[in-house]
Design an enzyme around this catalytic site. Sequence first.
Site, mmCIF file in Angstrom:
data_model
loop_
_atom_site.group_PDB
_atom_site.id
_atom_site.type_symbol
_atom_site.label_atom_id
_atom_site.label_comp_id
_atom_site.label_asym_id
_atom_site.label_seq_id
_atom_site.Cartn_x
_atom_site.Cartn_y
_atom_site.Cartn_z
ATOM 1 C CB CYS A 121 -79.874 39.181 27.436
ATOM 2 S SG CYS A 121 -80.588 40.756 26.941
ATOM 3 C CB CYS A 132 -88.058 52.581 21.813
ATOM 4 S SG CYS A 132 -86.384 53.217 21.626
ATOM 5 N N GLY A 175 -82.038 49.276 29.364
ATOM 6 C CA GLY A 175 -81.147 50.434 29.326
ATOM 7 C C GLY A 175 -80.453 50.656 27.997
ATOM 8 C CD GLU A 176 -78.400 53.315 23.986
ATOM 9 O OE1 GLU A 176 -79.244 52.606 23.422
ATOM 10 O OE2 GLU A 176 -77.188 53.300 23.678
ATOM 11 C CB SER A 205 -77.803 46.196 21.375
ATOM 12 O OG SER A 205 -78.915 46.650 20.636
ATOM 13 C CB SER A 228 -81.947 49.722 17.863
ATOM 14 O OG SER A 228 -81.555 48.676 18.709
ATOM 15 C CG LEU A 229 -81.655 51.831 10.850
ATOM 16 C CD1 LEU A 229 -80.855 53.031 11.329
ATOM 17 C CD2 LEU A 229 -81.043 51.274 9.564
ATOM 18 C CG HIS A 230 -85.872 49.460 15.578
ATOM 19 N ND1 HIS A 230 -85.518 48.143 15.427
ATOM 20 C CD2 HIS A 230 -85.575 49.780 16.873
ATOM 21 C CE1 HIS A 230 -85.050 47.689 16.577
ATOM 22 N NE2 HIS A 230 -85.064 48.665 17.460
ATOM 23 C CG ASN A 304 -90.376 39.442 20.968
ATOM 24 O OD1 ASN A 304 -90.698 38.462 20.310
ATOM 25 N ND2 ASN A 304 -89.109 39.839 21.084
HETATM 26 N N1 SAH Z 1 -81.046 50.214 24.201
HETATM 27 C C1 SAH Z 1 -80.459 49.227 23.354
HETATM 28 C C2 SAH Z 1 -80.760 47.808 23.835
HETATM 29 C C3 SAH Z 1 -82.234 47.527 23.750
HETATM 30 S S1 SAH Z 1 -82.904 45.915 23.731
HETATM 31 C C4 SAH Z 1 -80.958 49.407 21.932
HETATM 32 O O1 SAH Z 1 -81.868 50.181 21.720
HETATM 33 O O2 SAH Z 1 -80.389 48.790 21.024
HETATM 34 C C5 SAH Z 1 -82.360 45.098 22.299
HETATM 35 C C6 SAH Z 1 -83.259 45.167 21.076
HETATM 36 O O3 SAH Z 1 -84.625 44.778 21.294
HETATM 37 C C7 SAH Z 1 -83.307 46.568 20.484
HETATM 38 O O4 SAH Z 1 -83.082 46.511 19.114
HETATM 39 C C8 SAH Z 1 -84.730 46.960 20.787
HETATM 40 O O5 SAH Z 1 -85.178 48.006 19.967
HETATM 41 C C9 SAH Z 1 -85.457 45.657 20.573
HETATM 42 N N2 SAH Z 1 -86.826 45.660 21.085
HETATM 43 C C10 SAH Z 1 -87.371 46.497 21.993
HETATM 44 N N3 SAH Z 1 -88.677 46.211 22.171
HETATM 45 C C11 SAH Z 1 -88.961 45.140 21.386
HETATM 46 C C12 SAH Z 1 -90.134 44.353 21.171
HETATM 47 N N4 SAH Z 1 -91.276 44.599 21.824
HETATM 48 N N5 SAH Z 1 -90.058 43.346 20.288
HETATM 49 C C13 SAH Z 1 -88.891 43.060 19.649
HETATM 50 N N6 SAH Z 1 -87.748 43.754 19.833
HETATM 51 C C14 SAH Z 1 -87.778 44.791 20.693
#
Ligand code: SAH
Length: 356
Positions: A121, A132, A175-176, A205, A228-230, A304
């Site tokens: 990773c 976020c 990072g993004e 991602s 990352s939709l969420h 997490n």
């Molecule tokens: N910037 C990228 C990569 C981020 S890390 C992105 O936003 O996709 C990869 C994934 O972990 C993303 O989907 C992110 O939103 C998620 N993530 C971030 N914090 C988290 C947490 N505390 N628990 C679970 N997943 C998390």
Amino acid sequence: MSATPLASPVNSLVSEKTTLPPLLGASVAELTAWVQQQGQPAYRGKQLHEWIYQKGVRSLFDISVFSKQWRATVADVPVGRSTIHYRSVAPDGTVKYLLQLSDGEIVETVGIPTEKRLTVCVSTQVGCPMACDFCATGKGGYKRNLERHEIVDQVLTVQEDFQQRVSHVVFMGMGEPLLNTDNVLAAVRCLNQDVGIGQRSLTLSTVGIRDRISQLAEHHLQVTLAVSLHAPNQALREKLIPSAHSYHIEDLLAECREYVAITGRRISFEYILLAGVNDLPEHALELSKHLRGFQNHVNLIPYNPIAEVDYKRPSGDRIQAFVTVLQQQHIAVSVRYSRGLEADAACGQLRTKSPR
Ligand code: SAH
């Protein structure tokens, strides 16, 4: 890719150390052009390539197949490797590394071994500007983009430490990635062609940056795109992801549909599960409505824990209920039970804090 990144500064580079682009990340063609500019025969380029990517050399001075005289001349040319500042192993075998870069900045990398795979990773920035709400990296602020060699180096470092070939790379560290597209794409090229990892074993991602997913589609890569939709709607997404305010979920999904149409590759939607926030059956139903009609897959990530916020991970029953709704709606779904929790190395827990 052309040889230009290395071409111009290289003639004068031996005396002007600071202007040197590191060699790591360069293709065999670029390295060949460089050795020729140094007055060396072309085959030295292939040797250099092998020493950098297969033998993991950290200084050109150590390349024993080169003449002593030439090695001394190019000893200061940076290869671009980091040093391991800190390493911690979780009980499940996941290893978290803090790597120190040439300017002293630290980034995190995680090595995740499973029976048949070794996944790395990688981080793409020092810190992250997206902030976020549920992510530890965002809480620490943003420093800078990583260069291509700093991204590739993370993979070589894990490969060396595990003494095992890396099979998969996920761009899911700090990072993004789509705010650093040029370096990320250069790293993708290198990991694929120089390190030898199949494009389909690379996953980018992104939280979604306006127009960048469409731009990525134009490259017709075979890498997997994870988004990352969420959240299943704009209002909820805005609460969790600040950048959603200026990029509506409908616009993001439209770009995703276009990406699938252009590349023929399905998109993986990441969806963090936060108890009582976005994990109800009605959220799953609303999500499924957005995802109908194009090729995709939902990857649920149970939250997490991080220190700064008091979200909770849903119970196993709640997670299963969410999965069931999606399945009933014929949406492909999987649950990512994160590895490395005990080492603070799981999704969203990455931050460059000092060893405990
Ligand atoms: N910037 C990228 C990569 C981020 S890390 C992105 O936003 O996709 C990869 C994934 O972990 C993303 O989907 C992110 O939103 C998620 N993530 C971030 N914090 C988290 C947490 N505390 N628990 C679970 N997943 C998390």
